[in-house]
Design a protein around this motif. Structure first.
Motif, PDB file in Angstrom:
ATOM      1  N   HIS A 180       0.818  -1.217   0.000  1.00 23.95           N
ATOM      2  CA  HIS A 180       0.000   0.000   0.000  1.00 23.95           C
ATOM      3  C   HIS A 180       0.853   1.268   0.000  1.00 23.95           C
ATOM      4  O   HIS A 180       0.469   2.283  -0.580  1.00 23.95           O
ATOM      5  CB  HIS A 180      -0.946  -0.006   1.207  1.00 23.95           C
ATOM      6  N   ARG A 181       2.010   1.199   0.671  1.00 22.60           N
ATOM      7  CA  ARG A 181       2.904   2.365   0.668  1.00 22.60           C
ATOM      8  C   ARG A 181       3.453   2.635  -0.732  1.00 22.60           C
ATOM      9  O   ARG A 181       3.621   3.786  -1.134  1.00 22.60           O
ATOM     10  CB  ARG A 181       4.056   2.158   1.656  1.00 22.60           C
ATOM     11  N   THR A 182       3.770   1.580  -1.447  1.00 25.39           N
ATOM     12  CA  THR A 182       4.409   1.724  -2.763  1.00 25.39           C
ATOM     13  C   THR A 182       3.397   1.820  -3.896  1.00 25.39           C
ATOM     14  O   THR A 182       3.597   2.567  -4.858  1.00 25.39           O
ATOM     15  CB  THR A 182       5.356   0.537  -3.011  1.00 25.39           C
ATOM     16  N   TYR A 183       2.307   1.071  -3.772  1.00 18.68           N
ATOM     17  CA  TYR A 183       1.283   1.030  -4.824  1.00 18.68           C
ATOM     18  C   TYR A 183      -0.086   1.315  -4.194  1.00 18.68           C
ATOM     19  O   TYR A 183      -0.895   0.405  -4.004  1.00 18.68           O
ATOM     20  CB  TYR A 183       1.269  -0.335  -5.515  1.00 18.68           C
ATOM     21  N   PRO A 184      -0.376   2.558  -3.859  1.00 12.60           N
ATOM     22  CA  PRO A 184      -1.598   2.886  -3.117  1.00 12.60           C
ATOM     23  C   PRO A 184      -2.895   2.566  -3.850  1.00 12.60           C
ATOM     24  O   PRO A 184      -3.942   2.434  -3.221  1.00 12.60           O
ATOM     25  CB  PRO A 184      -1.474   4.393  -2.860  1.00 12.60           C
ATOM     26  N   HIS A 185      -2.832   2.425  -5.177  1.00 12.16           N
ATOM     27  CA  HIS A 185      -4.051   2.165  -5.946  1.00 12.16           C
ATOM     28  C   HIS A 185      -4.256   0.680  -6.244  1.00 12.16           C
ATOM     29  O   HIS A 185      -5.229   0.316  -6.911  1.00 12.16           O
ATOM     30  CB  HIS A 185      -4.024   2.962  -7.254  1.00 12.16           C
ATOM     31  N   MET A 186      -3.365  -0.154  -5.775  1.00 15.37           N
ATOM     32  CA  MET A 186      -3.478  -1.583  -6.035  1.00 15.37           C
ATOM     33  C   MET A 186      -4.468  -2.221  -5.061  1.00 15.37           C
ATOM     34  O   MET A 186      -4.452  -1.931  -3.867  1.00 15.37           O
ATOM     35  CB  MET A 186      -2.100  -2.260  -5.906  1.00 15.37           C
ATOM     36  N   THR A 187      -5.329  -3.086  -5.577  1.00 13.04           N
ATOM     37  CA  THR A 187      -6.291  -3.807  -4.745  1.00 13.04           C
ATOM     38  C   THR A 187      -5.715  -5.161  -4.368  1.00 13.04           C
ATOM     39  O   THR A 187      -5.234  -5.902  -5.238  1.00 13.04           O
ATOM     40  CB  THR A 187      -7.623  -4.011  -5.498  1.00 13.04           C
ATOM     41  N   ILE A 188      -5.757  -5.500  -3.074  1.00 11.10           N
ATOM     42  CA  ILE A 188      -5.224  -6.779  -2.600  1.00 11.10           C
ATOM     43  C   ILE A 188      -6.385  -7.666  -2.177  1.00 11.10           C
ATOM     44  O   ILE A 188      -7.251  -7.253  -1.417  1.00 11.10           O
ATOM     45  CB  ILE A 188      -4.252  -6.567  -1.417  1.00 11.10           C
ATOM     46  N   VAL A 189      -6.384  -8.892  -2.686  1.00 13.62           N
ATOM     47  CA  VAL A 189      -7.473  -9.831  -2.414  1.00 13.62           C
ATOM     48  C   VAL A 189      -6.882 -11.144  -1.905  1.00 13.62           C
ATOM     49  O   VAL A 189      -6.000 -11.725  -2.553  1.00 13.62           O
ATOM     50  CB  VAL A 189      -8.308 -10.111  -3.680  1.00 13.62           C
ATOM     51  N   LEU A 190      -7.355 -11.602  -0.758  1.00 10.70           N
ATOM     52  CA  LEU A 190      -6.931 -12.896  -0.221  1.00 10.70           C
ATOM     53  C   LEU A 190      -7.846 -13.981  -0.784  1.00 10.70           C
ATOM     54  O   LEU A 190      -9.064 -13.923  -0.615  1.00 10.70           O
ATOM     55  CB  LEU A 190      -6.994 -12.892   1.311  1.00 10.70           C
ATOM     56  N   CYS A 191      -7.276 -14.958  -1.479  1.00  9.78           N
ATOM     57  CA  CYS A 191      -8.066 -16.049  -2.067  1.00  9.78           C
ATOM     58  C   CYS A 191      -8.699 -16.888  -0.961  1.00  9.78           C
ATOM     59  O   CYS A 191      -8.030 -17.239   0.018  1.00  9.78           O
ATOM     60  CB  CYS A 191      -7.189 -16.934  -2.942  1.00  9.78           C
ATOM     61  N   LYS A 192      -9.967 -17.239  -1.140  1.00 12.49           N
ATOM     62  CA  LYS A 192     -10.684 -18.001  -0.118  1.00 12.49           C
ATOM     63  C   LYS A 192     -11.236 -19.322  -0.628  1.00 12.49           C
ATOM     64  O   LYS A 192     -11.529 -20.220   0.155  1.00 12.49           O
ATOM     65  CB  LYS A 192     -11.817 -17.149   0.465  1.00 12.49           C
ATOM     66  N   ASP A 193     -11.411 -19.455  -1.939  1.00 19.03           N
ATOM     67  CA  ASP A 193     -11.962 -20.692  -2.487  1.00 19.03           C
ATOM     68  C   ASP A 193     -10.911 -21.792  -2.523  1.00 19.03           C
ATOM     69  O   ASP A 193      -9.697 -21.523  -2.456  1.00 19.03           O
ATOM     70  CB  ASP A 193     -12.486 -20.464  -3.907  1.00 19.03           C
ATOM     71  N   ASN A 194     -11.375 -23.038  -2.670  1.00 20.40           N
ATOM     72  CA  ASN A 194     -10.450 -24.139  -2.900  1.00 20.40           C
ATOM     73  C   ASN A 194      -9.749 -23.939  -4.239  1.00 20.40           C
ATOM     74  O   ASN A 194     -10.372 -23.456  -5.196  1.00 20.40           O
ATOM     75  CB  ASN A 194     -11.193 -25.477  -2.905  1.00 20.40           C
ATOM     76  N   PRO A 195      -8.476 -24.320  -4.353  1.00 23.51           N
ATOM     77  CA  PRO A 195      -7.721 -24.074  -5.596  1.00 23.51           C
ATOM     78  C   PRO A 195      -8.398 -24.613  -6.851  1.00 23.51           C
ATOM     79  O   PRO A 195      -8.327 -23.982  -7.913  1.00 23.51           O
ATOM     80  CB  PRO A 195      -6.388 -24.784  -5.331  1.00 23.51           C
ATOM     81  N   ILE A 196      -9.080 -25.741  -6.755  1.00 21.20           N
ATOM     82  CA  ILE A 196      -9.695 -26.340  -7.942  1.00 21.20           C
ATOM     83  C   ILE A 196     -10.736 -25.404  -8.561  1.00 21.20           C
ATOM     84  O   ILE A 196     -10.959 -25.426  -9.780  1.00 21.20           O
ATOM     85  CB  ILE A 196     -10.325 -27.719  -7.599  1.00 21.20           C
ATOM     86  N   GLU A 197     -11.358 -24.554  -7.743  1.00 24.13           N
ATOM     87  CA  GLU A 197     -12.389 -23.646  -8.266  1.00 24.13           C
ATOM     88  C   GLU A 197     -11.800 -22.652  -9.262  1.00 24.13           C
ATOM     89  O   GLU A 197     -12.454 -22.281 -10.243  1.00 24.13           O
ATOM     90  CB  GLU A 197     -13.085 -22.895  -7.126  1.00 24.13           C
ATOM     91  N   TYR A 198     -10.562 -22.222  -9.037  1.00 20.54           N
ATOM     92  CA  TYR A 198      -9.921 -21.284  -9.950  1.00 20.54           C
ATOM     93  C   TYR A 198      -9.565 -21.969 -11.269  1.00 20.54           C
ATOM     94  O   TYR A 198      -9.584 -21.339 -12.326  1.00 20.54           O
ATOM     95  CB  TYR A 198      -8.687 -20.671  -9.297  1.00 20.54           C
ATOM     96  N   ILE A 199      -9.240 -23.260 -11.199  1.00 27.60           N
ATOM     97  CA  ILE A 199      -8.923 -24.011 -12.424  1.00 27.60           C
ATOM     98  C   ILE A 199     -10.205 -24.215 -13.240  1.00 27.60           C
ATOM     99  O   ILE A 199     -10.182 -24.153 -14.474  1.00 27.60           O
ATOM    100  CB  ILE A 199      -8.256 -25.359 -12.088  1.00 27.60           C
TER     101      ILE A 199
END
Length: 313
Positions: free
Chosen positions: A283-302
């Motif tokens: 956030h200090r370096t890239y204040p406009h970047m959105t950070i998202v913590l993945c919550k689904d099981n990995p297979i869902e992204y595949i």
């Protein structure tokens, strides 16, 4: 017209999951088994593992036409790796009557990233047993930073943290550094009482990298107790992970446009001190970047990656 069927495989270093889904999302089959990184268990072992789980999927569903199959596999790091894994998958598919119209074989992190962002700019940082970042500009550019394995890199990963913990304990034992509560917590976790037993655990014949990575879980407790060495290790891990992110967005020539950074892996999910420290740096370096913590099981992204391939075909 029959509904499109997706076959998705998440072939990780410690676990492999296969699922068959309808394009509408109905789960027709899903099963998990052990890891399928050929660099760890060998080509023949992976062929046997995939053949068995594919055969189980067919026996359960009796489906033959598969509109798209995505094999997202750990261990695809070079062109040679891709050739090897392609051979493995082709051999494995011979054991079933599946007829696959579109076959996609790619690095598991790359596949996950595409499932997350589709045609938008973004990056995926994973810190589990190892560490790696994949990023895309949402067009044709795909870049990678890290993920070269424990012998060459994996900074900020569970394995790297485990190594730092062991190093701190042994240096304190030699009185080269001050004592650390990490020793007490680790011995309790392993249910052993002495440094001799720790040596025996560390150099046992069936040692794996995951074994060293597993001890990273003691870091959080030591940090919460104010142990200076543990705090230093946690801060160093966050800095190393930030370096991976920074290198990735530099390669993508990021200039404060809409951009999502996804975080995944055991370290980032379960160690809030490291995750929060990393987020503060970003956030200090890239204040406009959105950070998202993945919550689904990995297979869902595949699965999402497979659906995206149908969208653009």
């Amino acid at each position: 017209m029959k509904e499109s069927i997706i076959l998705a495989v998440d072939g990780g270093a410690t676990k492999t999951t296969l699922t068959l889904r309808s394009i509408q999302g109905q789960c027709l089959f899903e099963k998990s088994t052990s890891g399928s990184n050929y660099q760890t268990i060998g080509v023949n072992a992976v062929i046997e593992l995939l053949s068995n789980i594919l055969h189980s999927a067919y026996l359960s569903t009796q489906l033959e036409p598969i509109h798209v199959a995505v094999f997202a596999m750990a261990g695809i790091d070079t062109k040679s790796d891709l050739e090897t894994v392609t051979h493995i998958i082709n051999q494995s598919l011979q054991s079933t009557p599946f007829h696959i119209e579109k076959l996609i074989i790619e690095n598991d992190v790359q596949s996950t990233l595409i499932g997350l962002v589709e045609n938008h700019p973004g990056a995926l940082l994973i810190s589990g047993t190892g560490s790696i970042v994949f990023g895309t500009d949402g067009k044709s550019k795909l870049v990678r930073t890290g993920g070269w394995g424990h012998r060459a890199s994996d900074e900020g990963s569970g394995y790297w943290i485990g190594r730092q913990i062991l190093k701190a304990i042994f240096r304190a034992e030699d009185e080269l550094e001050p004592p650390t509560i990490l020793k007490k917590i680790l011995l309790e976790k392993l249910q052993i009482r002495s440094m001799d037993q720790l040596m025996a655990w560390l150099y046992q014949p069936d040692y794996t990298n995951a074994q060293t990575a597993s001890i990273s879980s003691v870091l959080q407790e030591a940090v919460s107790l104010g142990d200076e060495k543990a705090i230093h290790i946690a801060q160093s891990a966050a800095k190393e992970l930030f370096s991976l992110v920074k290198a990735t967005v530099t390669k993508l020539q990021y200039e404060d446009e809409a951009f999502k950074l996804f975080l995944n892996g055991g370290i980032l999910k379960h160690d809030p001190y490291i995750r929060n420290s990393l987020q503060q740096m970003i956030h200090r370096t890239y204040p406009h970047m959105t950070i998202v913590l993945c919550k689904d099981n990995p297979i869902e992204y595949i699965v999402r990656r497979a659906k995206y391939s149908l969208k653009i075909s």
